[in-house]
Design an enzyme around this catalytic site. Structure first.
Site, PDB file in Angstrom:
ATOM      1  N   CYS A 416      27.474  19.723 -15.934  1.00 47.25           N
ATOM      2  CA  CYS A 416      26.852  18.577 -15.209  1.00 47.25           C
ATOM      3  C   CYS A 416      28.352  17.849 -14.975  1.00 47.25           C
ATOM      4  O   CYS A 416      28.169  16.467 -14.476  1.00 47.25           O
ATOM      5  CB  CYS A 416      26.172  17.660 -16.165  1.00 47.25           C
ATOM      6  SG  CYS A 416      24.263  17.832 -15.813  1.00 47.25           S
ATOM      7  N   ASP A 463      18.083  23.043 -10.563  1.00 48.51           N
ATOM      8  CA  ASP A 463      19.098  22.195 -11.422  1.00 48.51           C
ATOM      9  C   ASP A 463      20.286  22.993 -11.148  1.00 48.51           C
ATOM     10  O   ASP A 463      19.742  24.380 -10.810  1.00 48.51           O
ATOM     11  CB  ASP A 463      18.982  22.348 -12.947  1.00 48.51           C
ATOM     12  CG  ASP A 463      19.054  20.597 -13.740  1.00 48.51           C
ATOM     13  OD1 ASP A 463      19.821  20.172 -12.963  1.00 48.51           O
ATOM     14  OD2 ASP A 463      18.098  20.127 -13.825  1.00 48.51           O
ATOM     15  N   GLY A 536      14.156  34.829  -7.173  1.00 54.78           N
ATOM     16  CA  GLY A 536      15.033  34.347  -7.021  1.00 54.78           C
ATOM     17  C   GLY A 536      15.998  34.971  -5.492  1.00 54.78           C
ATOM     18  O   GLY A 536      16.202  35.437  -5.163  1.00 54.78           O
ATOM     19  N   ASP A 626      15.596  13.281 -20.039  1.00 47.46           N
ATOM     20  CA  ASP A 626      16.929  14.032 -20.717  1.00 47.46           C
ATOM     21  C   ASP A 626      18.057  13.275 -20.090  1.00 47.46           C
ATOM     22  O   ASP A 626      18.232  12.977 -19.019  1.00 47.46           O
ATOM     23  CB  ASP A 626      16.741  15.593 -20.716  1.00 47.46           C
ATOM     24  CG  ASP A 626      16.757  15.798 -18.615  1.00 47.46           C
ATOM     25  OD1 ASP A 626      16.445  15.024 -17.680  1.00 47.46           O
ATOM     26  OD2 ASP A 626      17.066  16.328 -18.636  1.00 47.46           O
TER      27      ASP A 626
END
Ligand SMILES: Cc1cc2nc3c(=O)[nH]c(=O)nc-3n(C[C@H](O)[C@H](O)[C@H](O)COP(=O)(O)OP(=O)(O)OC[C@H]3O[C@@H](n4cnc5c(N)ncnc54)[C@H](O)[C@@H]3O)c2cc1C
Length: 740
Positions: A416, A463, A536, A626
């Protein structure tokens, strides 16, 4: 038809970009002394195209030469630990914190205790020995072994802290290690004011075998002077909590029982099919085993051409030869032979700051030899304290004036920490229009899309994380936990996940291996969360990046709006992932901190799913989110903005990861932290704490719950082994955070 000649890149120095494809796997099993030095040498001169992996159960490995000094209280624990996380970062190696339990030559795989196998083209074993006695009844429950050190160190510190006025200690094994540790034990306990009874048990007729006569005599005199009872021709038949039953039928009181007896090879080596001598891997002068792709060194190896006792000095001296020969095995070069020295300088400490030498007929002893030993040991450990500086980022010249600012003072963080800052993001989101469709309930810029379905709502969130570890398995585990954060925070049931994976350039074989690891890890997390992974998209790019789009189902989702004055704020994970990962990336050396242990604790916390926390909090939370890239303060402010309230936070109550505060105080911060701080300028008051702005990867849930229920909810979280804390309360007023 004539085939067109392939155009190959010119030979020369390898540039950082484009990255060289990975074509071979070199695996080092065990972070022993030889491998530690090899990793350092590799870091100085990596072999392009080779993926280097280190497998070791713990994030730090002890340098046993300093163990007696640690037991005696002359060194703090961190002084003798080689930080394998920093070392692996320097070497560019993937570190897997696990234990090898097997090796399958037929498929070139190392089998691990805690996860799937690891492939190799070339593998080296440096896993040491064990001094435990599994066949001795009661040993597992009531005794410690000197190796591996971890548990011994922890139990010893506990024992010392009990401040027993007249403790009994029994040491099994009358070799150099046993005698050194007995003298160290006596010194430490006496210094603390205790009157210990210390006994050394030696099952043979002679203590200190392999030690020269004069040195032995000196050490025996020291034992007597220290009041240590040496008993020959006897050993333990059973260990109980407070005594031992000996082979002669007598009993011996013991509050702390330690084994330094013998050198036991690991049992799984017997199933590898390799040639062994007394359970140790038989190697030739090149340090290759009976399988030329498998090397063995240190205590694990038996040098068939020149057998030697088990001693760290040989592991250290083997390292340059091993380093050369591993490269030769990977590139087709010529191997070198290792010829061990016949004798070496043994410096044996005598509890206090004195040592005795045993070599080349030398009969010296005293304080100066301790200082010599201290100097030699310190010099060895200094190799792993400071690594040669990485080339600094250079701003090209000429360049536009603001390039230097855009490049920043340090490389971009992963996870992050690589998010785009809140200010830039909010500016960009302004161009989005409010959803036109009636079944889209969320607004532009929300963390997740909320779609009306027949019975309730479906949530869609995505994400992806820039790599912060070389381990695709770990990266996938953490990204999956991270991606589920929004679904859990909204009190929804995870439904389905789709992966987006960018792999670094590599051979098809390595790609297949990486993808298998990623999908195995992801499937484990999503399946445990009740979701299916259905597929995916993959591509090849400059670096590993993993992302997941996840859907979830809920009747009424919990959002960030809804917090009302008086509500208590609960945070379900400790803060500090951004700081610790930034420290890891920079190989930060902060005195007193074993960074590797901080990183291991951080990764362990990150990998913990939030499903249980969500299940406990969701039925009662008025608002929940979160905590991720914008840090605790940033995500709390989002909740305050959405709810139209203010909040007070008690800094002393913030849960923090081990060493996070020390690293932050040393000035270490994620590259995103300044943008997080800037985004809240003027909206936060009171004492400062850098961890408020620390971007969290796989961060905890932040919930506003009724104050009357907060204590019970916290107890339920703690009962589920969740490190949650009540960190503050919601206040009335314009959105603002007051810290106290
Ligand atoms: C009290 C004491 C004092 C000593 N003093 C000296 C001294 O002064 N000089 C000297 O030369 N020697 C000394 N020795 C001996 C020395 O400790 C060993 O010879 C030396 O540590 C061997 O190094 P190594 O590289 O073989 O393995 P180790 O240093 O034992 O390292 C093995 C590593 O492998 C890891 N590992 C174990 N199992 C696995 C697995 N299955 N999978 C993956 N990783 C695994 C361990 O966690 C550890 O990190 C001493 C020993 C003792 C007990």
């Amino acid at each position: 038809m004539k085939r067109a000649a392939r155009v190959l890149p010119p030979e020369g120095d390898v540039l950082d970009y484009p990255p060289v494809p990975l074509v071979r796997d070199l695996v080092l099993v065990g972070g022993g002394h030889a491998h530690a030095i090899v990793l350092r040498m590799w870091g100085m001169k990596p072999l392009p195209g080779v993926r280097l992996t280190l497998i070791n159960p713990g994030p730090a490995a002890p340098y046993t030469g300093m163990l007696p000094g640690y037991i005696a209280g002359h060194y703090p624990r961190h002084a003798l630990m080689i930080d394998l996380v920093r070392l692996a970062r320097f070497a560019g190696a993937r570190l897997i914190l696990d234990r090898a339990v097997g090796l399958d030559q037929s498929v070139n795989q190392v089998n691990l205790g805690g996860r799937g196998p690891v492939r190799y083209d070339v593998v080296s074993l440096d896993i040491g020995i064990s001094s435990d006695l599994p066949d001795l009844p009661g040993f597992a429950d009531h005794a410690q072994s000197a190796k591996p050190l971890g548990q011994y160190a922890a139990q010893w510190e506990d024992f010392v802290a009990q401040a027993h006025p007249s403790p009994s200690v029994v040491i099994m094994g009358g070799g150099v290690g046993g005698v050194e540790l007995a003298l160290a034990t006596a010194h430490r306990l006496r210094k603390l004011g205790a009157r210990p009874t210390i006994t050394v048990l030696e099952r043979g007729a002679l203590a200190l075998p392999g030690v020269g006569g004069p040195t032995r005599a000196r050490l025996l005199t020291e034992l007597t002077a220290a009041g240590i009872d040496l008993r020959l021709n006897v050993s333990a038949a059973r260990v109980q909590a407070d005594h031992l039953i000996l082979t002669d039928g007598s009993t011996l009181a013991s509050d702390f029982t330690l084994s330094v007896a013998g050198a036991r090879p690991q049992e799984w080596l017997a199933d590898t099919g390799l040639d062994l001598t007394e359970g140790f891997v038989a190697v030739r002068p090149t340090l290759q085993s009976s399988d030329p792709a498998i090397f063995a060194v240190g205590d694990t190896a038996h040098l068939t051409h020149a057998p030697r006792p088990k001693a760290g000095v040989f592991a250290v001296r083997e390292a340059p030869i091993l380093h050369h020969n591993l490269r030769a095995a990977l590139t087709g070069g010529a191997m070198r032979a290792y010829h061990p020295q016949r004798d070496y300088l043994k410096l044996i400490s005598m509890g206090d700051r004195r040592a005795v030498a045993d070599t080349f007929g030398l009969r010296a002893g005293g304080g100066w030899l301790w200082h010599l030993k201290d100097y030699i040991d310190g010099k060895f450990m200094a190799k792993f304290a400071d690594y040669p500086a990485m080339p600094a980022l250079k701003v090209p010249h000429p360049a536009p004036p603001d390039l230097a600012e855009a490049m920043g003072p340090k490389p971009l963080c992963g996870g992050c920490g690589a998010k785009v800052g809140a200010v830039a993001l909010h500016a960009a989101l302004h161009v989005l229009l409010a959803p036109a469709r009636a079944d889209v309930l969320s607004g532009p810029g929300d963390d997740a899309a909320i779609l009306r379905t027949g019975a309730g709502v479906q949530l869609i969130t995505t994400d992806h994380l820039r790599t912060f570890t070389n381990d695709p398995f770990q990266m996938a585990t953490l990204t999956a936990v991270h991606a589920l954060g929004d679904i859990w925070a909204m009190g929804a049931q995870p439904q389905v996940a789709l992966a987006q994976v960018t792999l670094p350039r590599a051979t098809p074989c390595l790609h297949a291996d990486m993808l298998a690891e990623i999908m195995t890890a992801a499937a484990a997390v999503f399946t445990a969360a009740g979701a299916d992974v259905v597929g995916g998209h993959t591509s090849i790019g400059a670096e590993l990046t993993i992302g997941f789009a996840v859907t979830g189902l809920a009747q009424t989702p919990i959002t960030k709006a809804g917090a009302t004055p008086g509500a208590a704020l609960i945070l379900t994970k400790p803060l500090g992932t951004g700081t610790i990962l930034a420290a890891e990336m920079a190989m930060a050396h902060v005195p007193g901190v074993i960074l590797g242990e901080a990183v291991a604790a951080c990764l362990h916390s990150m990998a913990a799913p939030q499903s249980q926390a969500a299940a406990i909090l969701a039925p009662h939370a008025a608002a929940m989110t979160d905590v991720t890239g914008f840090g605790l303060a940033g995500h709390l402010m989002e909740m305050l903005d959405a709810s139209g309230v203010a909040a007070t936070i008690t800094l002393a109550d913030l849960p923090r990861l081990p060493a996070a505060a020390q690293l932050a105080a040393a000035g270490i911060a994620s590259s995103l932290a300044p943008a997080n701080r800037e985004a809240l300028e003027g909206r936060i008051s009171g004492p400062d704490d850098p961890l408020l702005y620390d971007p969290q990867t796989c961060g905890g849930l932040l919930a506003a719950v009724p104050a009357a229920m907060a204590t019970n909810l916290l107890a339920a979280l703690h009962a589920a082994d969740i490190s949650a804390a009540i960190i503050g309360r919601i206040e009335s007023g314009a959105p603002h955070i007051t810290c106290r």
